[in-house]
Design a protein around this motif. Structure first.
Motif, PDB file in Angstrom:
ATOM      1  N   VAL A 130       0.849  -1.193   0.000  1.00 23.48           N
ATOM      2  CA  VAL A 130       0.000   0.000   0.000  1.00 23.48           C
ATOM      3  C   VAL A 130       0.886   1.245   0.000  1.00 23.48           C
ATOM      4  O   VAL A 130       2.065   1.167   0.370  1.00 23.48           O
ATOM      5  CB  VAL A 130      -0.967  -0.035   1.229  1.00 23.48           C
ATOM      6  CG1 VAL A 130      -0.241   0.172   2.551  1.00 23.48           C
ATOM      7  CG2 VAL A 130      -2.094   0.999   1.101  1.00 23.48           C
ATOM      8  N   GLY A 131       0.320   2.384  -0.410  1.00 24.41           N
ATOM      9  CA  GLY A 131       1.067   3.646  -0.402  1.00 24.41           C
ATOM     10  C   GLY A 131       2.326   3.538  -1.233  1.00 24.41           C
ATOM     11  O   GLY A 131       2.330   3.013  -2.350  1.00 24.41           O
ATOM     12  N   GLY A 132       3.454   3.977  -0.652  1.00 26.30           N
ATOM     13  CA  GLY A 132       4.721   3.944  -1.362  1.00 26.30           C
ATOM     14  C   GLY A 132       5.173   2.536  -1.692  1.00 26.30           C
ATOM     15  O   GLY A 132       6.077   2.335  -2.509  1.00 26.30           O
ATOM     16  N   SER A 133       4.560   1.545  -1.081  1.00 32.58           N
ATOM     17  CA  SER A 133       4.965   0.170  -1.356  1.00 32.58           C
ATOM     18  C   SER A 133       4.234  -0.429  -2.555  1.00 32.58           C
ATOM     19  O   SER A 133       4.369  -1.622  -2.812  1.00 32.58           O
ATOM     20  CB  SER A 133       4.763  -0.699  -0.107  1.00 32.58           C
ATOM     21  OG  SER A 133       5.754  -0.372   0.839  1.00 32.58           O
ATOM     22  N   SER A 183       6.473  -4.374   2.267  1.00 32.42           N
ATOM     23  CA  SER A 183       6.115  -3.490   3.376  1.00 32.42           C
ATOM     24  C   SER A 183       7.379  -3.167   4.149  1.00 32.42           C
ATOM     25  O   SER A 183       8.058  -4.069   4.630  1.00 32.42           O
ATOM     26  CB  SER A 183       5.093  -4.162   4.305  1.00 32.42           C
ATOM     27  OG  SER A 183       4.806  -3.323   5.395  1.00 32.42           O
ATOM     28  N   LYS A 184       7.680  -1.865   4.223  1.00 27.50           N
ATOM     29  CA  LYS A 184       8.909  -1.494   4.901  1.00 27.50           C
ATOM     30  C   LYS A 184       8.782  -1.752   6.407  1.00 27.50           C
ATOM     31  O   LYS A 184       9.647  -2.351   7.029  1.00 27.50           O
ATOM     32  CB  LYS A 184       9.254  -0.036   4.645  1.00 27.50           C
ATOM     33  CG  LYS A 184      10.607   0.308   5.200  1.00 27.50           C
ATOM     34  CD  LYS A 184      11.128   1.635   4.773  1.00 27.50           C
ATOM     35  CE  LYS A 184      12.527   1.793   5.366  1.00 27.50           C
ATOM     36  NZ  LYS A 184      12.992   3.133   5.408  1.00 27.50           N
ATOM     37  N   SER A 185       7.669  -1.293   6.962  1.00 26.37           N
ATOM     38  CA  SER A 185       7.485  -1.474   8.406  1.00 26.37           C
ATOM     39  C   SER A 185       7.185  -2.938   8.719  1.00 26.37           C
ATOM     40  O   SER A 185       7.507  -3.438   9.788  1.00 26.37           O
ATOM     41  CB  SER A 185       6.325  -0.610   8.897  1.00 26.37           C
ATOM     42  OG  SER A 185       5.133  -1.030   8.251  1.00 26.37           O
ATOM     43  N   GLY A 186       6.529  -3.595   7.770  1.00 33.62           N
ATOM     44  CA  GLY A 186       6.158  -4.991   7.987  1.00 33.62           C
ATOM     45  C   GLY A 186       4.951  -5.146   8.876  1.00 33.62           C
ATOM     46  O   GLY A 186       4.600  -6.265   9.264  1.00 33.62           O
ATOM     47  N   THR A 237       1.936  -2.894   8.380  1.00 28.83           N
ATOM     48  CA  THR A 237       0.769  -2.142   7.890  1.00 28.83           C
ATOM     49  C   THR A 237      -0.414  -3.098   7.703  1.00 28.83           C
ATOM     50  O   THR A 237      -0.273  -4.172   7.103  1.00 28.83           O
ATOM     51  CB  THR A 237       1.121  -1.447   6.557  1.00 28.83           C
ATOM     52  OG1 THR A 237       2.356  -0.744   6.757  1.00 28.83           O
ATOM     53  CG2 THR A 237       0.050  -0.465   6.139  1.00 28.83           C
ATOM     54  N   PRO A 276      -1.873  -4.502   3.830  1.00 27.11           N
ATOM     55  CA  PRO A 276      -1.093  -5.575   3.198  1.00 27.11           C
ATOM     56  C   PRO A 276      -0.907  -6.789   4.093  1.00 27.11           C
ATOM     57  O   PRO A 276      -0.820  -7.921   3.595  1.00 27.11           O
ATOM     58  CB  PRO A 276       0.259  -4.911   2.884  1.00 27.11           C
ATOM     59  CG  PRO A 276       0.289  -3.639   3.620  1.00 27.11           C
ATOM     60  CD  PRO A 276      -1.123  -3.235   3.902  1.00 27.11           C
ATOM     61  N   GLY A 287       8.996   5.099   2.199  1.00 27.29           N
ATOM     62  CA  GLY A 287       8.059   4.468   1.263  1.00 27.29           C
ATOM     63  C   GLY A 287       7.857   5.215  -0.044  1.00 27.29           C
ATOM     64  O   GLY A 287       8.096   4.682  -1.125  1.00 27.29           O
ATOM     65  N   ARG A 288       7.438   6.490   0.030  1.00 24.24           N
ATOM     66  CA  ARG A 288       7.071   7.202  -1.207  1.00 24.24           C
ATOM     67  C   ARG A 288       8.279   7.655  -2.009  1.00 24.24           C
ATOM     68  O   ARG A 288       8.122   8.210  -3.094  1.00 24.24           O
ATOM     69  CB  ARG A 288       6.138   8.364  -0.883  1.00 24.24           C
ATOM     70  CG  ARG A 288       6.680   9.354   0.109  1.00 24.24           C
ATOM     71  CD  ARG A 288       5.585  10.297   0.601  1.00 24.24           C
ATOM     72  NE  ARG A 288       6.056  11.159   1.671  1.00 24.24           N
ATOM     73  CZ  ARG A 288       6.104  10.827   2.952  1.00 24.24           C
ATOM     74  NH1 ARG A 288       5.740   9.611   3.337  1.00 24.24           N
ATOM     75  NH2 ARG A 288       6.534  11.680   3.856  1.00 24.24           N
ATOM     76  N   GLN A 326       0.443  11.130  -3.770  1.00 20.94           N
ATOM     77  CA  GLN A 326       0.908  10.593  -2.489  1.00 20.94           C
ATOM     78  C   GLN A 326       2.209  11.264  -2.070  1.00 20.94           C
ATOM     79  O   GLN A 326       2.382  11.660  -0.916  1.00 20.94           O
ATOM     80  CB  GLN A 326       1.134   9.078  -2.583  1.00 20.94           C
ATOM     81  CG  GLN A 326       1.379   8.467  -1.208  1.00 20.94           C
ATOM     82  CD  GLN A 326       2.475   7.418  -1.176  1.00 20.94           C
ATOM     83  OE1 GLN A 326       3.090   7.100  -2.191  1.00 20.94           O
ATOM     84  NE2 GLN A 326       2.725   6.876  -0.018  1.00 20.94           N
ATOM     85  N   GLU A 366       1.710  13.447   1.323  1.00 21.28           N
ATOM     86  CA  GLU A 366       2.303  12.941   2.570  1.00 21.28           C
ATOM     87  C   GLU A 366       3.553  13.723   2.962  1.00 21.28           C
ATOM     88  O   GLU A 366       3.915  13.784   4.135  1.00 21.28           O
ATOM     89  CB  GLU A 366       2.643  11.443   2.444  1.00 21.28           C
ATOM     90  CG  GLU A 366       1.424  10.554   2.592  1.00 21.28           C
ATOM     91  CD  GLU A 366       1.756   9.083   2.852  1.00 21.28           C
ATOM     92  OE1 GLU A 366       2.901   8.664   2.611  1.00 21.28           O
ATOM     93  OE2 GLU A 366       0.844   8.356   3.289  1.00 21.28           O
ATOM     94  N   GLN A 411       5.108  11.047   8.056  1.00 19.34           N
ATOM     95  CA  GLN A 411       3.688  11.142   7.744  1.00 19.34           C
ATOM     96  C   GLN A 411       2.889  10.862   9.001  1.00 19.34           C
ATOM     97  O   GLN A 411       2.113   9.905   9.070  1.00 19.34           O
ATOM     98  CB  GLN A 411       3.274  10.224   6.580  1.00 19.34           C
ATOM     99  CG  GLN A 411       3.566   8.731   6.692  1.00 19.34           C
ATOM    100  CD  GLN A 411       5.009   8.383   6.473  1.00 19.34           C
ATOM    101  OE1 GLN A 411       5.744   9.086   5.791  1.00 19.34           O
ATOM    102  NE2 GLN A 411       5.460   7.307   7.093  1.00 19.34           N
TER     103      GLN A 411
HETATM  104  O1  PA5 Z   1       5.477   6.938   2.139  1.00 21.38           O
HETATM  105  C1  PA5 Z   1       5.296   6.170   3.059  1.00 21.38           C
HETATM  106  O2  PA5 Z   1       6.188   5.923   3.911  1.00 21.38           O
HETATM  107  C2  PA5 Z   1       3.994   5.440   3.234  1.00 21.38           C
HETATM  108  O3  PA5 Z   1       3.061   5.802   2.253  1.00 21.38           O
HETATM  109  C3  PA5 Z   1       4.201   3.931   3.182  1.00 21.38           C
HETATM  110  O4  PA5 Z   1       4.753   3.581   1.943  1.00 21.38           O
HETATM  111  C4  PA5 Z   1       2.878   3.155   3.376  1.00 21.38           C
HETATM  112  O5  PA5 Z   1       2.233   3.585   4.534  1.00 21.38           O
HETATM  113  C5  PA5 Z   1       3.161   1.665   3.460  1.00 21.38           C
HETATM  114  O6  PA5 Z   1       4.047   1.394   4.494  1.00 21.38           O
HETATM  115  P1  PA5 Z   1       4.791   0.025   4.626  1.00 21.38           P
HETATM  116  O7  PA5 Z   1       5.676  -0.153   3.460  1.00 21.38           O
HETATM  117  O8  PA5 Z   1       5.543   0.139   5.897  1.00 21.38           O
HETATM  118  O9  PA5 Z   1       3.737  -1.053   4.690  1.00 21.38           O
END
Ligand code: PA5
Length: 432
Positions: free
Chosen positions: A80-83, A137-140, A142, A145, A199-200, A279, A283, A411
Motif C-alpha cells: 500500500v502507499g509507497g509500497s 512493506s517497509k514497516s512490515g 501495515t 497488506p 516508502g514514497r 501521495q 504525505e 507522515q
Molecule cells: O510513504 C510512506 O512511507 C507510506 O506511504 C508507506 O509507503 C505506506 O504507509 C506503506 O508502508 P509500509 O511499506 O511500511 O507497509
C-alpha cells in the motif's frame, strides 16, 4: 543512449502569471540543497542511490524476475502507499492498455484496499493460473497488506504445498519488522528496502524494480534516467535546477492564494502516475496545517467534467501540465468518401497529433481564464524519461517541503486513522 540534451525535463514557467524574485530564494534553496546533498539524514538515501548503480542488486532482481516470468502467469504484488504506487504507475504508463504485457504475465496489486470483494474476486480468478507473490512493506506491520498477505500465504500453501515458500518474495527492511521475522522463519527469499529510503521515495529500489521488471519494463533504462536526473539536479543554483525552480514556483503560487495544484496530462496510461505524485506531495507537505492540495486531471476525460471548474469555478487552483512529445503508438484518422461526420479535414492527422493540438487549446483557454500553468515537457514516454521524472519530482518535493518548513520524510497524520481503526477492531473482537 538518448540524446543528453533532449533527456531533461523542460520546465516552462512563461504562463504562471506571477513574477518571482529568484534572488529571495538563493539562500533558502542553497541551505536546503546542502542539507539534502551533504547531511546524510536518515531518510535521504534516495538522493544518491541512482548514482551508485548497484549491479549486484540489479542482477538478482533480473534473475528473480526471469524466474517469475518463466514459472507464473500472475505476480500478485501486496503493498500500500509507497509500497505499490510507484510500481503500478510505471507499469501502467509503459505496458499495453489492453491484453497482456510482452512477457505474457499479469502483475496484479492487492493490499491497497480493504475490499473483501476485490480480494475474493482476485482469488477466484487465479484457479487456472500459476502464481508468485511479492509482498512489500517497509514497516512490515501495515494492516491492509498484512491481512492480504495472510490470505495469500494461506492460498499459496494450499495451492503449492510444501514448496509454496519458493513462490513468495518479500521486500522489507533488512533488520526490523514482523514481515522480516516471518520471512526468515518461513525461508522466503528477500529484497531489502534501504533503511534510509522512505516508502514514497522508494520506487527506484526493489520495492518498485521487481514488479516493474516482471511487467516487462526495462529497469536499466529507468535507472539510467534517474541517474541522469541525479547528476543534473545536483545543481545548487535555483534558476539552473529545474526541480528547485518547480518547487519555488509552486510555493510562490501557494503564497499568492492558490490552494490546489492540479497535475494534468493527456495520456490515460498516466493516471496511476498522478496517484503516485499525489501521495508523494500530500504525505510530504500536508502537515502543520500547511501544503498545497495535490489533485489531478486526465485529459480529455476530465475536460468534460472538472474542466468546467478549471475554466470558470473558484480560482483556487493552478495546473502543472505534464506532456510527452512522443508516445510509442498512434492511430491515423481515416479519410471517408462520404464525410457525413465532416471530419475529413482531420484525415491527414493522427489522433496523437490532434491530442497535441488539444493540449495547446487547453493551455490557451485556461490561461485566458487566469489559471496559472506550469508546463513540464519530456521528449518521450519511455522508461528512461520516467526514471528522470520520478527522480525530478522526488527532489522537487523534498525542496518544496523544506521551503514550507515541514519535514518531507514523515507522515504522522497517517497514524491517526490506523490507531482509531485498531482500537475499534480490538473493542469489537474482544468485547463483542
Ligand atoms: O510513504 C510512506 O512511507 C507510506 O506511504 C508507506 O509507503 C505506506 O504507509 C506503506 O508502508 P509500509 O511499506 O511500511 O507497509
Amino acid at each position: 543512449m538518448p540524446n543528453k540534451l533532449l533527456s531533461r525535463a523542460i520546465l516552462d514557467d512563461s504562463l504562471i502569471g506571477i513574477n518571482i524574485d529568484w534572488s529571495e530564494y538563493y539562500t533558502p534553496v542553497s541551505m536546503v540543497h546542502d542539507y539534502l546533498e551533504e547531511v546524510s539524514d536518515e531518510l535521504t538515501g534516495w538522493i544518491k542511490s541512482p548514482l551508485e548503480r548497484n549491479k549486484e542488486l540489479l542482477t538478482s532482481i533480473d534473475c528473480i524476475a526471469s524466474e517469475i516470468k518463466m514459472n507464473a502467469n500472475v505476480l500478485i504484488v501486496i503493498g500500500v502507499g509507497g509500497s505499490f504506487l510507484g510500481a503500478k504507475a510505471i507499469q501502467d504508463a509503459l505496458t499495453p492498455y489492453f491484453g497482456l504485457n510482452k512477457n505474457g504475465i499479469s502483475v496484479i496489486y492487492v493490499g491497497q484496499n480493504m475490499s473483501g470483494a476485490y480480494i475474493q474476486q482476485l482469488l477466484n480468478s487465479l484457479e487456472d493460473k500459476e502464481i508468485y507473490v511479492n509482498v512489500v512493506s517497509k514497516s512490515g506491520t501495515t494492516m491492509e497488506p498484512a491481512i492480504a498477505f495472510r490470505v495469500f500465504r494461506n492460498y499459496m500453501k494450499k495451492r503449492y504445498g510444501q514448496e509454496y515458500y519458493n513462490r513468495i518474495i518479500v521486500t522489507t527492511d533488512a533488520e526490523k519488522g514482523l514481515l522480516k521475522q516471518i520471512a526468515d522463519k518461513s525461508y522466503y527469499r528477500q529484497f531489502y528496502i534501504p533503511s534510509n529510503i522512505g516508502g514514497r521515495y522508494s520506487v527506484l529500489t526493489p520495492v518498485g524494480l521487481l514488479p516493474i521488471a516482471v511487467a516487462g519494463v526495462n529497469i536499466y533504462q529507468l535507472l539510467e534516467g534517474a541517474y541522469e536526473a541525479a547528476i543534473l539536479l545536483q545543481e545548487e543554483r535555483v534558476e539552473q535546477n529545474e526541480a528547485y525552480r518547480y518547487a519555488v514556483i509552486r510555493n510562490e503560487l501557494f503564497k499568492r492564494g492558490y490552494q490546489v495544484e492540479l497535475l494534468a496530462s493527456f495520456e490515460p496510461s498516466l493516471a496511476k502516475l498522478h496517484e503516485w505524485w499525489k501521495q508523494l506531495f500530500a504525505e510530504s507537505e500536508g502537515k502543520d496545517k500547511k501544503g498545497l492540495f495535490p489533485s489531478s486531471v486526465s485529459f480529455s476525460t476530465d475536460l468534460h467534467s472538472i474542466g468546467q471548474f478549471i475554466q470558470e469555478g473558484n480560482p483556487i487552483l493552478f495546473e502543472t501540465i505534464l506532456y510527452f512529445n512522443e508516445i510509442n503508438e498512434d492511430c491515423s484518422i481515416p479519410f471517408d468518401e462520404q464525410d457525413d461526420d465532416q471530419l475529413n479535414y482531420l484525415s491527414s492527422k493522427s489522433i496523437n497529433e490532434v491530442n497535441a493540438v488539444s493540449k495547446e487549446g487547453v493551455i490557451a483557454a485556461h490561461t485566458e481564464a487566469g489559471v496559472p500553468i506550469i508546463q513540464l515537457q519530456f521528449e518521450k514516454l519511455d522508461a528512461y524519461h520516467l526514471g528522470y521524472l520520478v527522480y525530478f519530482f522526488m527532489k522537487a518535493c523534498a525542496m518544496s517541503a523544506y521551503l514550507l518548513n515541514v519535514n518531507p520524510f514523515n507522515q504522522p497524520g497517517v497514524e491517526a486513522y490506523k490507531k482509531k481503526t485498531l482500537e475499534m477492531l480490538i473493542k469489537e473482537t474482544v468485547y463483542g
